[in-house]
Design an enzyme around this catalytic site. Structure first.
Site, PDB file in Angstrom:
ATOM      1  N   ARG A  19       1.038  -1.121   0.028  1.00 39.33           N
ATOM      2  CA  ARG A  19      -0.367   0.123   0.133  1.00 39.33           C
ATOM      3  C   ARG A  19       0.691   0.965   0.335  1.00 39.33           C
ATOM      4  NH1 ARG A  19      -4.036  -1.138   4.648  1.00 39.33           N
ATOM      5  NH2 ARG A  19      -1.823  -2.678   5.188  1.00 39.33           N
ATOM      6  N   GLN A  79      12.640 -15.253   5.837  1.00 35.86           N
ATOM      7  CA  GLN A  79      11.458 -16.145   5.656  1.00 35.86           C
ATOM      8  C   GLN A  79      11.606 -17.536   4.532  1.00 35.86           C
ATOM      9  OE1 GLN A  79       8.498 -13.820   7.106  1.00 35.86           O
ATOM     10  NE2 GLN A  79       6.602 -15.484   7.087  1.00 35.86           N
ATOM     11  N   TYR A 108       7.399  -4.991  15.313  1.00 34.39           N
ATOM     12  CA  TYR A 108       7.570  -5.237  13.540  1.00 34.39           C
ATOM     13  C   TYR A 108       8.798  -4.357  13.200  1.00 34.39           C
ATOM     14  CZ  TYR A 108       2.874  -7.460  13.771  1.00 34.39           C
ATOM     15  OH  TYR A 108       1.852  -8.383  14.236  1.00 34.39           O
ATOM     16  N   GLU A 162      -8.904 -12.813  14.567  1.00 37.30           N
ATOM     17  CA  GLU A 162      -8.188 -11.304  13.291  1.00 37.30           C
ATOM     18  C   GLU A 162      -9.598 -11.475  12.537  1.00 37.30           C
ATOM     19  OE1 GLU A 162      -4.593 -10.568  12.646  1.00 37.30           O
ATOM     20  OE2 GLU A 162      -4.798 -11.321  14.476  1.00 37.30           O
ATOM     21  N   TYR A 373      30.524  33.499  -4.641  1.00 43.29           N
ATOM     22  CA  TYR A 373      30.791  32.237  -4.569  1.00 43.29           C
ATOM     23  C   TYR A 373      32.213  32.376  -3.727  1.00 43.29           C
ATOM     24  CZ  TYR A 373      32.012  27.703  -5.654  1.00 43.29           C
ATOM     25  OH  TYR A 373      32.181  26.308  -5.987  1.00 43.29           O
ATOM     26  N   ASN A 384      38.262  40.485   5.021  1.00 43.49           N
ATOM     27  CA  ASN A 384      36.838  40.849   4.180  1.00 43.49           C
ATOM     28  C   ASN A 384      36.374  41.038   3.563  1.00 43.49           C
ATOM     29  OD1 ASN A 384      34.415  42.809   5.306  1.00 43.49           O
ATOM     30  ND2 ASN A 384      35.326  43.538   3.023  1.00 43.49           N
TER      31      ASN A 384
HETATM   32  C1  UD1 Z   1      -1.015  -8.719  12.485  1.00 41.33           C
HETATM   33  C2  UD1 Z   1      -1.830  -9.369  14.178  1.00 41.33           C
HETATM   34  C3  UD1 Z   1      -2.819  -8.805  13.833  1.00 41.33           C
HETATM   35  C4  UD1 Z   1      -2.592  -7.188  14.517  1.00 41.33           C
HETATM   36  C5  UD1 Z   1      -1.208  -6.339  13.317  1.00 41.33           C
HETATM   37  C6  UD1 Z   1      -0.798  -5.279  13.776  1.00 41.33           C
HETATM   38  C7  UD1 Z   1      -0.891 -11.876  12.824  1.00 41.33           C
HETATM   39  C8  UD1 Z   1      -1.773 -12.998  12.390  1.00 41.33           C
HETATM   40  N1  UD1 Z   1      -1.544 -10.370  13.179  1.00 41.33           N
HETATM   41  O1  UD1 Z   1      -1.953  -8.284  11.518  1.00 41.33           O
HETATM   42  O2  UD1 Z   1      -3.245  -9.425  15.067  1.00 41.33           O
HETATM   43  O3  UD1 Z   1      -3.722  -6.456  15.003  1.00 41.33           O
HETATM   44  O4  UD1 Z   1      -0.585  -6.708  13.369  1.00 41.33           O
HETATM   45  O5  UD1 Z   1      -0.819  -4.313  13.289  1.00 41.33           O
HETATM   46  O6  UD1 Z   1      -0.314 -11.374  13.516  1.00 41.33           O
HETATM   47  N2  UD1 Z   1       5.259 -10.232   8.421  1.00 41.33           N
HETATM   48  C9  UD1 Z   1       6.456 -11.083   8.269  1.00 41.33           C
HETATM   49  N3  UD1 Z   1       5.830 -11.867   7.514  1.00 41.33           N
HETATM   50  C10 UD1 Z   1       5.068 -12.289   6.794  1.00 41.33           C
HETATM   51  C11 UD1 Z   1       4.059 -11.987   7.406  1.00 41.33           C
HETATM   52  C12 UD1 Z   1       4.123 -10.155   8.597  1.00 41.33           C
HETATM   53  O7  UD1 Z   1       7.367 -10.622   8.613  1.00 41.33           O
HETATM   54  O8  UD1 Z   1       4.735 -14.061   6.377  1.00 41.33           O
HETATM   55  C13 UD1 Z   1       5.355  -8.875   9.680  1.00 41.33           C
HETATM   56  C14 UD1 Z   1       5.316  -7.450   8.147  1.00 41.33           C
HETATM   57  O9  UD1 Z   1       6.353  -7.255   7.511  1.00 41.33           O
HETATM   58  C15 UD1 Z   1       4.489  -6.574   9.482  1.00 41.33           C
HETATM   59  C16 UD1 Z   1       4.142  -7.797  10.365  1.00 41.33           C
HETATM   60  O10 UD1 Z   1       4.975  -8.891   9.739  1.00 41.33           O
HETATM   61  O11 UD1 Z   1       5.900  -6.107  10.154  1.00 41.33           O
HETATM   62  C17 UD1 Z   1       2.452  -7.902  10.712  1.00 41.33           C
HETATM   63  O12 UD1 Z   1       2.288  -8.435   8.903  1.00 41.33           O
HETATM   64  P1  UD1 Z   1       0.818  -7.597   8.501  1.00 41.33           P
HETATM   65  O13 UD1 Z   1       0.794  -8.264   7.292  1.00 41.33           O
HETATM   66  O14 UD1 Z   1       1.038  -6.195   8.362  1.00 41.33           O
HETATM   67  O15 UD1 Z   1      -0.076  -8.566  10.048  1.00 41.33           O
HETATM   68  P2  UD1 Z   1      -1.936  -7.646   9.764  1.00 41.33           P
HETATM   69  O16 UD1 Z   1      -2.129  -8.191   8.648  1.00 41.33           O
HETATM   70  O17 UD1 Z   1      -1.792  -6.147   9.964  1.00 41.33           O
END
Ligand code: UD1
Ligand code: CA
Length: 478
Positions: A19, A79, A108, A162, A373, A384
């Site tokens: 996004r 990952q 995060y 969720e 300059y 000066n």
């Molecule tokens: C997640 C939480 C949700 C919480 C929200 C807060 C879960 C299942 N849900 O949702 O409960 O309210 O965060 O912002 O955990 N990331 C990885 N690997 C992945 C997926 C995500 O490293 O496979 C990292 C992303 O880069 C990000 C963070 O984890 O920094 C959260 O990922 P995102 O997809 O934004 O989670 P949400 O669906 O928002």
């Protein structure tokens, strides 16, 4: 409550952040002069964890390079194609020793206002209460999109559901999961083994660990923060700007409390790594970036941008742009100066209106007051430099130096054709083009003597206003 150093902090940074609509990975976008993940690492590092781990995947190499730049001791965990926060933490754990025990914190990479202090409180509560899992939560007016905290009738935490998996009743819950947790390492490792991808998004949810841990008899609790900004992530550039504004407000508040006058906080932006002394005054429309440091009693602004600039005590910088430079104590810059990298302005010295400098070492009390300059130059003490002086430092292929001594007086519109040196106490005449070195104490003249052609206007422009004015002047004079 003082927190113990946790076994590890795992920073999740594998997500794509679509996004943002950016070629740049989301977590590399900046607020307060630092990437979002830079803020996250700084907060994590405040806990002094035994291990700091970042989980990466999207734009892996670019992200890793950035992370290791900030934190060379960081462990990187890659990952795989299994999606979800649960899988991310699982690979993060694999970067630790197999028998690592104690507290593991998960944060995060895109929650930049989270502080080390808040994390410390989370860890302290987690350990003091002997919890298996402690989640940081907040109550939001609009909880849409977040995981909801589901509590039992006695108020204890039952689990997290969720948004996409929640019932209507659960969606009405306003306490949300921040995604920031303290876990007991053994509980986390064991629970993740039973997490599946059987949910609305087909991902391994880290959030499932809470109910699994609870069912296994562990204590699961929440720390509710009153400060929603600490748990807010930036998913798009609208949120990024809102977080940047709030971070700036916090930075300014801290400086004002420390004794800095900020005339208009609404139009002042200060990066988190800037250092200010007490009794500094910042006027409206000022931006202070990078490793800028400002001494006491200095006055900065209005309308000034400083990037990596050291400003001495009592100096003033007005309506100017200064980068990678030093401004001495009591010196003055501007209005409308463009001070480029490598400028070292001595104490009590001056760079005045519409002056541009670059790689210029300017001695104590020297003045470059108006319109010129000075580049690749050295100017001695109390010299000066007249109006409109230029160092012609570039021959079309190479740059050359101009070295001017102390107590020199250069007349208006002097051009120094570098390489050239001017000795102490020398003078130049108006419009001089200095191509040869000037010895100490000499006057350098290069302009041909003036010759007046009498009656030229009336002869060559007979019917002009100028000719009539000249004729009238002559009548008057005679
Ligand atoms: C997640 C939480 C949700 C919480 C929200 C807060 C879960 C299942 N849900 O949702 O409960 O309210 O965060 O912002 O955990 N990331 C990885 N690997 C992945 C997926 C995500 O490293 O496979 C990292 C992303 O880069 C990000 C963070 O984890 O920094 C959260 O990922 P995102 O997809 O934004 O989670 P949400 O669906 O928002
Ligand atoms: Ca998110």
């Amino acid at each position: 409550m003082e927190a113990n150093a946790p076994a590890a902090v795992i920073v999740l940074a594998a997500g794509a952040g679509t996004r943002m609509k950016s070629a740049k990975p989301k977590i590399l976008h900046e607020i307060g002069g630092k990437s979002m993940v830079g803020h996250a690492l700084a907060a994590a590092a405040e806990l002094n964890p035994q291990r700091l781990v970042a989980v990466v995947r999207h734009e892996r190499d670019r992200v890793v390079e950035h992370l290791l730049n900030i934190h060379p001791d960081l462990s990187i965990a890659d990952q795989d194609e299994i999606p979800g926060t649960g899988r991310a933490v699982q690979v993060g754990l694999e970067a630790l020793d197999a028998d690592a025990s104690g507290t593991v914190v998960v944060t995060y990479g895109d929650v930049p206002l989270l502080t080390g202090e808040q994390l410390g409180q989370l860890v302290a509560t987690h350990e003091a209460d002997g919890n298996a899992v402690t989640v940081l939560t907040a109550r939001l007016d609009d909880p849409t999109g977040y995981g909801r905290i589901v509590r039992n009738d006695d108020g204890s935490v039952a689990g997290i559901v969720e948004h996409k998996d929640a019932t209507e009743a659960q969606r009405a819950l306003t306490e949300v999961n921040s995604g920031i947790y303290a876990f007991d390492a053994d509980v986390l490792r064991t629970a993740l083994q039973s997490v599946t991808t059987d949910n609305a998004q087909g991902e391994m949810y880290l959030t499932d660990v809470l109910s699994i841990a609870r069912e296994a008899g562990g204590r699961v609790a929440a720390v509710v923060t009153q400060d929603r900004w600490q748990v807010e992530g930036a998913n798009d550039r609208v949120q990024l700007a809102a977080l940047g504004k709030e971070l700036n407000r916090r930075t300014l508040t801290q400086w004002m409390r420390a004794g800095v006058t900020i005339v208009d906080p609404e139009s002042t932006w200060i990066d988190v790594e800037v250092a200010l002394s007490n009794d500094v005054t910042i006027k409206p429309g000022t931006q202070l970036h990078g490793a800028t440091a400002i001494g006491t009693d200095a006055v900065i602004g209005p309308d000034t941008t400083l990037t990596n600039v050291h400003v001495g005590q009592g100096a003033t910088v007005k309506r100017s742009d200064v980068t990678d430079s030093t401004i001495g104590a009591g010196a003055s810059v501007g209005p409308f100066a463009y001070v480029r990298p490598g400028t070292e302005l001595g104490p009590e010295a001056k760079i005045g209106a519409f002056y541009e400098t670059k790689n210029a070492k300017i001695g104590r009390g020297a003045k470059l007051s108006h319109l010129g300059y000075s580049g690749d130059s050295e100017i001695g003490e109390f010299t000066n430099i007249g109006c409109g002086n230029i160092t012609a430092n570039y021959d079309g292929e190479n740059k050359h130096r101009t070295v001017i001594g102390s107590h020199v007086r250069t007349a208006s519109n002097t051009v120094f054709v570098a390489p050239v040196t001017v000795g102490d106490g020398a003078y130049t005449g108006a419009g001089a083009v200095v191509r040869k070195n000037v010895p100490a104490g000499a006057l350098a003249l290069s302009v041909a003597p003036q010759r007046n052609s009498e009656g030229w206007t009336q002869a060559k422009r007979p019917d002009s206003d100028s000719a009539r004015a000249a004729a009238a002047a002559q009548t008057h004079d005679s």
